[in-house]
Design a protein around this motif. Structure first.
Motif, PDB file in Angstrom:
ATOM      1  N   ALA A  27      16.148  17.722  -7.296  1.00 58.12           N
ATOM      2  CA  ALA A  27      16.805  16.627  -8.015  1.00 58.12           C
ATOM      3  C   ALA A  27      17.772  15.956  -7.051  1.00 58.12           C
ATOM      4  O   ALA A  27      18.987  15.979  -7.248  1.00 58.12           O
TER       5      ALA A  27
ATOM      6  N   ALA B 296      14.073  23.211  -5.457  1.00 60.12           N
ATOM      7  CA  ALA B 296      15.266  23.405  -4.614  1.00 60.12           C
ATOM      8  C   ALA B 296      16.340  23.984  -5.519  1.00 60.12           C
ATOM      9  O   ALA B 296      16.708  23.354  -6.516  1.00 60.12           O
TER      10      ALA B 296
ATOM     11  N   SER C  13       7.397  22.528 -15.828  1.00 58.01           N
ATOM     12  CA  SER C  13       7.894  22.654 -14.446  1.00 58.01           C
ATOM     13  C   SER C  13       7.147  21.707 -13.491  1.00 58.01           C
ATOM     14  O   SER C  13       5.919  21.754 -13.379  1.00 58.01           O
ATOM     15  N   SER C  14       7.909  20.864 -12.803  1.00 57.32           N
ATOM     16  CA  SER C  14       7.270  19.892 -11.901  1.00 57.32           C
ATOM     17  C   SER C  14       6.678  20.565 -10.664  1.00 57.32           C
ATOM     18  O   SER C  14       5.604  20.189 -10.196  1.00 57.32           O
ATOM     19  N   SER C  15       7.363  21.584 -10.154  1.00 61.29           N
ATOM     20  CA  SER C  15       6.825  22.256  -8.957  1.00 61.29           C
ATOM     21  C   SER C  15       5.504  22.953  -9.294  1.00 61.29           C
ATOM     22  O   SER C  15       4.566  22.963  -8.499  1.00 61.29           O
TER      23      SER C  15
ATOM     24  N   SER D 178      10.138  20.659  -5.209  1.00 67.68           N
ATOM     25  CA  SER D 178      10.632  19.694  -6.178  1.00 67.68           C
ATOM     26  C   SER D 178      12.143  19.844  -6.262  1.00 67.68           C
ATOM     27  O   SER D 178      12.654  20.957  -6.419  1.00 67.68           O
TER      28      SER D 178
ATOM     29  N   ARG E 139      10.519  27.048 -16.578  1.00 62.05           N
ATOM     30  CA  ARG E 139      10.789  25.893 -17.439  1.00 62.05           C
ATOM     31  C   ARG E 139       9.483  25.271 -17.932  1.00 62.05           C
ATOM     32  O   ARG E 139       8.562  25.075 -17.129  1.00 62.05           O
TER      33      ARG E 139
ATOM     34  N   THR F 123       8.517  27.147 -11.922  1.00 59.27           N
ATOM     35  CA  THR F 123       9.666  27.775 -12.579  1.00 59.27           C
ATOM     36  C   THR F 123       9.235  28.201 -13.986  1.00 59.27           C
ATOM     37  O   THR F 123       8.124  27.902 -14.415  1.00 59.27           O
TER      38      THR F 123
ATOM     39  N   HIS G  59      20.101  25.328  -5.200  1.00 63.18           N
ATOM     40  CA  HIS G  59      21.289  25.513  -4.338  1.00 63.18           C
ATOM     41  C   HIS G  59      20.921  25.435  -2.864  1.00 63.18           C
ATOM     42  O   HIS G  59      21.308  26.279  -2.057  1.00 63.18           O
ATOM     43  N   GLY G  60      20.135  24.444  -2.546  1.00 60.56           N
ATOM     44  CA  GLY G  60      19.818  24.179  -1.145  1.00 60.56           C
ATOM     45  C   GLY G  60      18.788  25.094  -0.526  1.00 60.56           C
ATOM     46  O   GLY G  60      18.667  25.165   0.703  1.00 60.56           O
TER      47      GLY G  60
END
Ligand SMILES: Cc1cc2nc3c(=O)[nH]c(=O)nc-3n(C[C@H](O)[C@H](O)[C@H](O)COP(=O)(O)O)c2cc1C
Length: 197
Positions: free
Chosen positions: A120, A81, A17-19, A118, A14, A12, A83-84
């Motif tokens: 939440a 992820a 970003s973890s992903s 990744s 961000r 991302t 919104h699903g």
């Protein structure tokens, strides 16, 4: 035999970003097994214009990304992820790969694809990994049996230096990288599946 070329894309915009960190970790594990790699991170993907099927013009970055996928022997795709499902940023990059539809090797044909999610929450991990796997199947790719999905609320995954703190996650990353690398040595060189839709 030349070294396999594995590209990663995702993450991302961000900071931290973890992903993105997870995609980078899988690429590093592939390098440890002899691959050359290239990462297209969240900041890069954010510079790709919104894909429009009626517009054939391409920016330098769109061409660079498509050409790297065209040349690669395997991929790692990472998404949060949202919104699903997968993020719009990652989906936009996947949609641009429609440019590979007319290639001798169509889309991700013959390519192992490591998938990283990744989220939440636990619900987002499974459904997003499954959705991404379906997209890769639709693009003729071979998702590795080992998928990586993390719930960032379950505990810290990285230390201050960005290194992974969870031994189990570390092992899963190494396992996915190993499957990518084993698949590339089995399937090196483009082969077109005749008659496939
Ligand atoms: C717009 C938006 C939608 C999100 N939707 C979900 C979701 O449906 N399920 C979930 O588990 N997490 C959801 N999240 C949380 C992110 O998946 C989670 O924070 C992820 O770790 C972010 O990835 P990053 O560290 O690479 O930025 C959402 C976050 C945002 C900003």
């Amino acid at each position: 035999m030349t070294r396999p070329f594995i590209i990663g894309f995702g993450g991302t915009t961000r900071a931290g970003s973890s992903s993105e960190k997870l995609v980078r970790a899988v690429l590093t594990a592939c390098e440890n097994e002899g691959a050359q790699t290239r990462l297209f991170d969240g900041a890069f993907l954010a510079r790709l214009p919104h894909y429009a099927p009626e517009k054939p013009e391409r920016t330098v970055e769109q061409r660079e990304f498509v050409e790297a996928v065209r040349q690669c022997n395997g991929l790692v795709i990472g998404t949060p992820a949202y919104h699903g499902g997968i993020s719009g940023l990652v989906k936009n990059a996947l949609d641009l790969l429609e440019d590979l539809r007319g290639d001798p090797r169509v889309y991700f044909d013959d390519c192992p694809v490591g998938l990283v999610v990744s989220a939440a929450g636990w619900q987002g991990t499974g459904i997003t990994l499954s959705a991404l796997r379906d997209m890769v199947h639709a693009m003729r790719g071979w998702p590795t049996p080992i998928g990586i999905s993390v719930n960032t609320l379950a505990g810290p995954l990285f230390d201050a230096s960005g290194a992974i703190t969870e031994p189990q996650l570390d092992a899963t990353i190494a396992g996915q990288a190993s499957q990518i690398m084993r698949f590339t040595s089995a399937f090196r060189g483009p082969q077109v599946l005749k008659g496939a839709a």
